[in-house]
Design a protein around this motif. Structure first.
Motif, PDB file in Angstrom:
ATOM      1  N   VAL A 211     -13.464  15.201  18.522  1.00 52.49           N
ATOM      2  CA  VAL A 211     -14.435  15.915  17.694  1.00 52.49           C
ATOM      3  C   VAL A 211     -13.933  15.958  16.252  1.00 52.49           C
ATOM      4  CG1 VAL A 211     -13.467  18.165  18.300  1.00 52.49           C
ATOM      5  CG2 VAL A 211     -15.757  18.015  17.392  1.00 52.49           C
ATOM      6  N   PHE A 212     -14.834  15.565  15.331  1.00 51.17           N
ATOM      7  CA  PHE A 212     -14.422  15.432  13.933  1.00 51.17           C
ATOM      8  C   PHE A 212     -15.576  15.754  12.969  1.00 51.17           C
ATOM      9  CE2 PHE A 212     -14.127  12.758  10.115  1.00 51.17           C
ATOM     10  CZ  PHE A 212     -12.925  13.198   9.603  1.00 51.17           C
ATOM     11  N   SER A 213     -16.720  15.089  13.184  1.00 54.27           N
ATOM     12  CA  SER A 213     -17.804  15.186  12.200  1.00 54.27           C
ATOM     13  C   SER A 213     -18.302  16.611  12.012  1.00 54.27           C
ATOM     14  CB  SER A 213     -18.986  14.312  12.622  1.00 54.27           C
ATOM     15  OG  SER A 213     -18.542  13.043  12.945  1.00 54.27           O
ATOM     16  N   GLU A 214     -18.503  17.326  13.131  1.00 53.64           N
ATOM     17  CA  GLU A 214     -19.108  18.656  13.025  1.00 53.64           C
ATOM     18  C   GLU A 214     -18.215  19.617  12.247  1.00 53.64           C
ATOM     19  OE1 GLU A 214     -18.773  16.974  15.832  1.00 53.64           O
ATOM     20  OE2 GLU A 214     -20.733  16.682  16.774  1.00 53.64           O
ATOM     21  N   PRO A 215     -16.931  19.790  12.666  1.00 51.55           N
ATOM     22  CA  PRO A 215     -16.102  20.719  11.891  1.00 51.55           C
ATOM     23  C   PRO A 215     -15.844  20.256  10.462  1.00 51.55           C
ATOM     24  CG  PRO A 215     -14.811  19.688  13.629  1.00 51.55           C
ATOM     25  CD  PRO A 215     -16.230  19.321  13.881  1.00 51.55           C
ATOM     26  N   THR A 216     -15.767  18.924  10.245  1.00 49.52           N
ATOM     27  CA  THR A 216     -15.525  18.437   8.886  1.00 49.52           C
ATOM     28  C   THR A 216     -16.708  18.749   7.986  1.00 49.52           C
ATOM     29  OG1 THR A 216     -14.185  16.667   9.796  1.00 49.52           O
ATOM     30  CG2 THR A 216     -14.886  16.400   7.528  1.00 49.52           C
ATOM     31  N   THR A 217     -17.927  18.612   8.533  1.00 51.31           N
ATOM     32  CA  THR A 217     -19.110  18.891   7.729  1.00 51.31           C
ATOM     33  C   THR A 217     -19.244  20.388   7.444  1.00 51.31           C
ATOM     34  OG1 THR A 217     -20.123  17.048   8.880  1.00 51.31           O
ATOM     35  CG2 THR A 217     -21.566  18.412   7.541  1.00 51.31           C
TER      36      THR A 217
ATOM     37  N   THR B  39     -17.223  27.531   4.912  1.00 56.76           N
ATOM     38  CA  THR B  39     -16.637  28.725   5.490  1.00 56.76           C
ATOM     39  C   THR B  39     -15.127  28.754   5.311  1.00 56.76           C
ATOM     40  OG1 THR B  39     -16.100  29.730   7.633  1.00 56.76           O
ATOM     41  CG2 THR B  39     -16.790  27.454   7.677  1.00 56.76           C
ATOM     42  N   ASN B  40     -14.568  29.947   5.435  1.00 55.59           N
ATOM     43  CA  ASN B  40     -13.111  30.095   5.376  1.00 55.59           C
ATOM     44  C   ASN B  40     -12.461  29.879   6.739  1.00 55.59           C
ATOM     45  OD1 ASN B  40     -12.734  30.748   2.653  1.00 55.59           O
ATOM     46  ND2 ASN B  40     -13.443  32.824   2.994  1.00 55.59           N
ATOM     47  N   SER B  41     -13.277  29.625   7.773  1.00 61.39           N
ATOM     48  CA  SER B  41     -12.750  29.657   9.142  1.00 61.39           C
ATOM     49  C   SER B  41     -12.193  28.344   9.650  1.00 61.39           C
ATOM     50  CB  SER B  41     -13.860  30.096  10.099  1.00 61.39           C
ATOM     51  OG  SER B  41     -14.444  31.278   9.642  1.00 61.39           O
ATOM     52  N   LEU B  42     -12.452  27.257   8.943  1.00 62.96           N
ATOM     53  CA  LEU B  42     -12.031  25.951   9.460  1.00 62.96           C
ATOM     54  C   LEU B  42     -10.953  25.365   8.562  1.00 62.96           C
ATOM     55  CD1 LEU B  42     -15.610  24.615  10.205  1.00 62.96           C
ATOM     56  CD2 LEU B  42     -13.903  25.159  11.923  1.00 62.96           C
ATOM     57  N   SER B  43      -9.786  25.087   9.145  1.00 62.79           N
ATOM     58  CA  SER B  43      -8.701  24.538   8.351  1.00 62.79           C
ATOM     59  C   SER B  43      -8.803  23.015   8.332  1.00 62.79           C
ATOM     60  CB  SER B  43      -7.360  24.966   8.929  1.00 62.79           C
ATOM     61  OG  SER B  43      -7.171  24.350  10.174  1.00 62.79           O
ATOM     62  N   THR B  44      -7.983  22.371   7.506  1.00 62.49           N
ATOM     63  CA  THR B  44      -8.009  20.907   7.431  1.00 62.49           C
ATOM     64  C   THR B  44      -7.396  20.278   8.674  1.00 62.49           C
ATOM     65  OG1 THR B  44      -5.948  21.008   6.208  1.00 62.49           O
ATOM     66  CG2 THR B  44      -7.944  20.729   4.922  1.00 62.49           C
ATOM     67  N   SER B  45      -6.749  21.086   9.533  1.00 61.02           N
ATOM     68  CA  SER B  45      -6.205  20.531  10.779  1.00 61.02           C
ATOM     69  C   SER B  45      -6.818  21.260  11.968  1.00 61.02           C
ATOM     70  CB  SER B  45      -4.688  20.653  10.793  1.00 61.02           C
ATOM     71  OG  SER B  45      -4.321  22.012  10.633  1.00 61.02           O
ATOM     72  N   TRP B  46      -8.113  21.540  11.874  1.00 60.86           N
ATOM     73  CA  TRP B  46      -8.769  22.312  12.930  1.00 60.86           C
ATOM     74  C   TRP B  46      -8.804  21.532  14.246  1.00 60.86           C
ATOM     75  CZ3 TRP B  46     -13.248  23.209  15.963  1.00 60.86           C
ATOM     76  CH2 TRP B  46     -13.431  24.547  16.335  1.00 60.86           C
ATOM     77  N   THR B  47      -9.027  20.224  14.155  1.00 61.08           N
ATOM     78  CA  THR B  47      -8.948  19.389  15.352  1.00 61.08           C
ATOM     79  C   THR B  47      -7.907  18.294  15.097  1.00 61.08           C
ATOM     80  OG1 THR B  47     -10.508  17.649  14.767  1.00 61.08           O
ATOM     81  CG2 THR B  47     -11.450  19.672  15.617  1.00 61.08           C
ATOM     82  N   PRO B  48      -7.374  17.670  16.154  1.00 58.83           N
ATOM     83  CA  PRO B  48      -6.346  16.643  15.945  1.00 58.83           C
ATOM     84  C   PRO B  48      -6.810  15.526  15.017  1.00 58.83           C
ATOM     85  CG  PRO B  48      -6.500  17.209  18.270  1.00 58.83           C
ATOM     86  CD  PRO B  48      -7.622  17.928  17.588  1.00 58.83           C
ATOM     87  N   LEU B  49      -8.062  15.086  15.166  1.00 55.31           N
ATOM     88  CA  LEU B  49      -8.521  13.982  14.316  1.00 55.31           C
ATOM     89  C   LEU B  49      -8.651  14.404  12.858  1.00 55.31           C
ATOM     90  CD1 LEU B  49     -11.101  11.621  15.991  1.00 55.31           C
ATOM     91  CD2 LEU B  49      -8.631  11.470  15.826  1.00 55.31           C
TER      92      LEU B  49
ATOM     93  N   TYR C   4      -6.990  12.560   9.701  1.00 63.78           N
ATOM     94  CA  TYR C   4      -7.736  12.211   8.495  1.00 63.78           C
ATOM     95  C   TYR C   4      -7.051  12.797   7.262  1.00 63.78           C
ATOM     96  CZ  TYR C   4     -11.467  11.904   5.093  1.00 63.78           C
ATOM     97  OH  TYR C   4     -12.184  11.630   3.959  1.00 63.78           O
ATOM     98  N   ARG C   5      -6.647  14.080   7.368  1.00 52.39           N
ATOM     99  CA  ARG C   5      -6.015  14.732   6.225  1.00 52.39           C
ATOM    100  C   ARG C   5      -4.709  14.024   5.848  1.00 52.39           C
ATOM    101  NH1 ARG C   5      -2.941  20.169   7.149  1.00 52.39           N
ATOM    102  NH2 ARG C   5      -1.506  18.624   7.958  1.00 52.39           N
ATOM    103  N   ASP C   6      -3.889  13.734   6.864  1.00 51.55           N
ATOM    104  CA  ASP C   6      -2.605  13.094   6.586  1.00 51.55           C
ATOM    105  C   ASP C   6      -2.796  11.717   5.959  1.00 51.55           C
ATOM    106  OD1 ASP C   6      -1.391  15.278   7.556  1.00 51.55           O
ATOM    107  OD2 ASP C   6      -0.763  14.405   9.467  1.00 51.55           O
ATOM    108  N   ALA C   7      -3.776  10.978   6.478  1.00 52.26           N
ATOM    109  CA  ALA C   7      -3.950   9.601   6.005  1.00 52.26           C
ATOM    110  C   ALA C   7      -4.610   9.547   4.641  1.00 52.26           C
ATOM    111  CB  ALA C   7      -4.752   8.793   7.018  1.00 52.26           C
ATOM    112  N   PHE C   8      -5.672  10.329   4.443  1.00 49.57           N
ATOM    113  CA  PHE C   8      -6.498  10.119   3.254  1.00 49.57           C
ATOM    114  C   PHE C   8      -6.395  11.221   2.219  1.00 49.57           C
ATOM    115  CE2 PHE C   8      -8.665   7.717   6.652  1.00 49.57           C
ATOM    116  CZ  PHE C   8      -8.389   6.466   6.137  1.00 49.57           C
ATOM    117  N   ILE C   9      -5.875  12.390   2.579  1.00 53.04           N
ATOM    118  CA  ILE C   9      -5.688  13.420   1.565  1.00 53.04           C
ATOM    119  C   ILE C   9      -4.217  13.464   1.155  1.00 53.04           C
ATOM    120  CG2 ILE C   9      -5.861  15.875   1.052  1.00 53.04           C
ATOM    121  CD1 ILE C   9      -8.320  15.871   2.920  1.00 53.04           C
ATOM    122  N   ARG C  10      -3.340  13.406   2.147  1.00 59.04           N
ATOM    123  CA  ARG C  10      -1.915  13.423   1.807  1.00 59.04           C
ATOM    124  C   ARG C  10      -1.345  12.019   1.580  1.00 59.04           C
ATOM    125  NH1 ARG C  10       1.044  18.099   5.354  1.00 59.04           N
ATOM    126  NH2 ARG C  10      -0.107  19.849   4.439  1.00 59.04           N
ATOM    127  N   ASN C  11      -2.161  10.995   1.799  1.00 58.73           N
ATOM    128  CA  ASN C  11      -1.741   9.594   1.607  1.00 58.73           C
ATOM    129  C   ASN C  11      -0.523   9.232   2.441  1.00 58.73           C
ATOM    130  OD1 ASN C  11      -3.763   9.184  -0.284  1.00 58.73           O
ATOM    131  ND2 ASN C  11      -2.494  10.044  -1.901  1.00 58.73           N
TER     132      ASN C  11
END
Lengths: 432, 323
Positions: free
Chosen positions: B254-260, B265-275, B279-286
């Motif tokens: 699961v990725f699209s729903e929480p990312t969108t 909201t303040n409730s969803l972190s950038t590592s809310w699901t494994p995917l 995504y964060r590690d690869a494309f935000i943290r490079n």
């Protein structure tokens, strides 16, 4: 559903690869005009490039519109890693420059005629594109000195004056929320790290520093703690909203008057015109409230520069275009008129910023306020892992804002510090 | 597609020995020739990227000094470092636990509803089955990003018409985007989009059951609900298992729903699901290397979970066919 997403992702990736491959293929060195590709997300940039193309028949610039600062950087870094596909000229936000330089994506253009442009910019803007060294990685394009926007009708109804200090801002916030519990003077946004870092910049913080051959990470400085505690207290008291900006709910709140003010930057009018069209004429711009009214200071939220990538085969021509774009009076006029940006060039106020933005048409001193704010912007150094710090900010301050507990704001700041520093150490950077 | 065997046969040499050799070569070559496009595509777009991911996961970039020059960066072999840091990251562990909880909420409800809808549509007394089938299936055709945006508008307390109506009726609506409830908000989006697909799979299996079984049951005095639970459900059990397996895999990814929904909201972190963490590690943290290691861990985990699930249910579902 899964398959369709995956297929769409693959198609998008393929399209992207083909697209970038196609645009980088131009630029044969031998004969004919030099072809440059230019990645930018500012609107109508093709119109500005058209002016250049008309007056420079031997250097043709093709604008390739990007989705935004983050997306463009991700694409550029991918192209650099792949060895091809990068444009010649690239719009890059100031906070992304160390990351891009560290990834060897931006060329040093100090030898290609870029350094001559130095006199056109403030020392803080120039410092941002040189990273404090002798190399030059980009030409400053626009800056985002922070400003305060407020609803004049609601302020005068409640008999409030424009806050000159943050203490007055807090008092106004209380008065507004007391008069109507559904109204807030502003919101603490966990979604906008650039907003918060700009506010700490005003208070005297600089999240990174360079001393000799070592980086310093100072996210959790006394100045930043002061800012975090200030907003934490307001959120804890409930007189400021705690939901992020740029949500449909926030947009609606601006338009319906539930958000009475906005701590923003010089580019705010464009956002207000889009989100709060019904309230045109009821807003006014003011300098950002101060910590110490007698020695005004300001921070930047946003702003970008024009760099030349390491993959460009024509760095000299690309630099010429970047300098022209950001210092030539005709180009600056077009940047203001077509792309609606606030140029970094110090002469821009004289050249192009003579009438206030449409949404603030009655406020004739709009750009005087902006120019004054721009002059007091405090120095700030960005590090090579701004992305890590910013994404840690969104996670940590989301928790803090949700908790409505002022102590959590300080914990969040300290966690951002820990994450940012640990990331640099893990990658092998020399860290003080 | 015409058969290459027919096309090439006139060119076979007259001697019977060489002919035999030629046919043997053909017997080997033709299947591979026909498989070639699939094999090439598989190697290029499945095997190679997977192999590359594995290679990346054992590497890392080592920076020295300020890291501002090309010479300051070196790609080095990292051994298992990326795996160790992925598995020991509390954020990753938390995201896995969260996704398992999400699956425990979503999968039983989704498959239960899909089964009920399929049985109702298959029932003799149902009216307007064509319309209902399309209506239930339609949300599946809406991309997850779009449906998440739609639901986001319904969730946000400031603009939600649902909250507005409830408030007008003096009912205080809970904020479903709160940290404790947001998992239900996201499960609901996936449920809305997923029931239709699973229903169609189950319904198709139901339509394939020969009707004489039902006639026999009715002669024996079975009621409609008895037919449903004692005959239909056991026969379509393989379909249920297949939809269950797909759902488990989709849940872990699961990725699209929480990312969108995240910016709302303040409730969803950038590592809310494994995917999302990948995504964060690869494309935000490079940091594509640790993202690759985490991806491999997730893939192996998905594989293991699917295998265990199949192992547990296989005997029950496919037992009769095997014996």
């Amino acid at each position: 559903m899964r398959t369709s997403i995956r297929v769409a992702a693959i198609l998008a990736a393929v399209a992207l690869a083909l697209g970038t491959a196609a645009c980088s293929s131009g630029g044969g060195a031998s004969s004919g005009p030099v072809n440059l590709t230019y990645w930018t997300w500012a609107p109508n940039m093709d119109k500005v490039a058209a002016i250049w193309n008309k007056s420079h028949p031997d250097i043709h610039v093709t604008v390739n519109k990007q989705d935004g600062g983050d997306a463009a950087v991700t694409k550029l870094l991918t192209a650099i890693k792949a060895g091809s596909g990068a444009p010649d000229v690239m719009q890059a936000e100031y906070q992304k420059l160390p990351t891009l330089v560290s990834a060897n994506a931006l060329a040093d253009i100090s030898g290609d005629g870029g350094s001559a442009a130095k006199k056109e910019f403030t020392s803080s803007a120039w410092n941002a594109v040189t990273l404090g060294g002798s190399a030059l990685y980009a030409i400053p394009q626009d800056t985002g000195p922070m400003m305060f926007y407020y609803r004049t009708d609601i302020f005068s109804k409640l008999g409030l004056t424009v806050p000159k200090t943050w203490d007055e801002y807090a008092a106004d916030a209380k008065a507004i929320h007391a008069a109507d519990p559904t109204q807030y003077l502003g919101t603490f946004s966990s979604g906008d790290p650039g907003w918060f870092s700009g506010l700490t910049q005003q208070a005297g913080a600089s999240w990174w520093s360079i001393s000799g051959k070592a980086w310093g990470v100072n996210v959790d400085s006394a100045a930043a703690q002061k800012v975090a505690k200030y907003w934490g207290d307001l959120v804890q008291e409930g007189v400021i909203d705690n939901n992020p900006m740029y949500t449909p709910a926030w947009n609606a709140a601006l338009n319906t008057g539930k958000q009475v003010g906005w701590v923003s930057a010089v580019w705010g009018p464009g956002v207000l015109a889009g989100n709060a069209a019904d309230t045109k004429g009821k807003w006014a711009a003011a300098p950002l409230p101060q910590w110490n009214a007698s020695s005004p200071s300001d921070g930047n939220w946003g702003g970008s520069s024009t760099g030349v990538t390491t993959q460009s085969k024509h760095p000299k021509e690309a630099t010429e275009f970047a300098v022209w774009l950001n210092t030539n009076p005709t180009a600056i006029k077009a940047l203001v008129a077509d792309a609606a940006i606030y140029p970094a060039d110090v002469n821009a106020t004289k050249i192009a910023l003579t009438t206030p933005p449409d949404f603030f048409s009655t406020q004739s001193d709009f750009y005087d306020i902006a120019a004054a704010a721009s002059k007091t912007v405090a120095p700030f150094t960005y590090g090579p892992n701004v992305n890590v710090a910013y994404s840690a900010y969104t996670d940590e301050f989301a928790k803090a804002a949700q908790s409505k507990d002022s102590a959590q704001f300080l914990t969040a700041l300290s966690n951002v510090q820990t994450t940012t520093r640990a990331d640099l150490v893990k990658s092998g950077f020399t860290v003080k | 597609m015409t058969s290459p065997a027919v096309a090439t046969s006139p060119r076979i040499a007259p001697s019977s020995a060489s002919r035999r050799r030629a046919t043997r070569v053909q017997r080997v070559a033709i299947p591979y020739t026909m498989l070639a496009p699939a094999i090439v595509l598989f190697v290029l777009f499945m095997a190679a990227p997977i192999l590359y991911t594995v290679v990346l996961s054992f590497q890392t970039v080592r920076v020295s000094g300020l890291g501002l020059g090309a010479a300051d960066k070196k790609l080095i072999f990292a051994g298992l470092d990326n795996y160790i840091s992925a598995l020991s990251d509390p954020q990753f562990v938390a995201s896995v636990v969260r996704v398992l909880a999400y699956g425990a909420i979503l999968i039983p409800v989704m498959l239960g509803l899909a089964l009920v809808f399929a049985l109702l549509l298959d029932s003799r007394r149902s009216r307007a089955t064509k319309f209902s089938r399309v209506a239930i299936f339609l949300p599946y055709a809406v991309p997850a990003v779009i449906s998440s945006l739609l639901w986001g508008f319904l969730y946000l307390p400031g603009i939600s018409p649902v909250v507005y109506i409830l408030n007008a009726l003096h009912i205080s609506a809970p904020n479903i985007l709160e940290p404790n409830l947001v998992i239900f908000a996201i499960a609901n989006i996936a449920l809305w989009g997923g029931v239709g697909f699973n229903m169609i799979v189950i319904y198709t299996a139901l339509r394939a059951i020969p009707s004489d079984i039902y006639e026999a049951a009715r002669i024996d005095g079975a009621t409609e609900s008895q037919i449903a639970w004692r005959i239909k459900v056991p026969i379509i059990l393989p379909s249920l298992i297949m939809t269950g397996l797909f759902s488990i895999i989709a849940t872990l990814q699961v990725f699209s729903e929480p990312t969108t929904l995240r910016p709302l909201t303040n409730s969803l972190s950038t590592s809310w699901t494994p995917l999302m963490k990948v995504y964060r590690d690869a494309f935000i943290r490079n940091d594509i290397y640790s993202a690759a290691a985490t991806s491999v861990v997730i893939a192996l985990g998905t594989f293991a979970l699917s295998f265990v699930f199949l192992r547990i249910v296989q005997r029950r579902a496919f037992g009769q066919e095997d014996s």
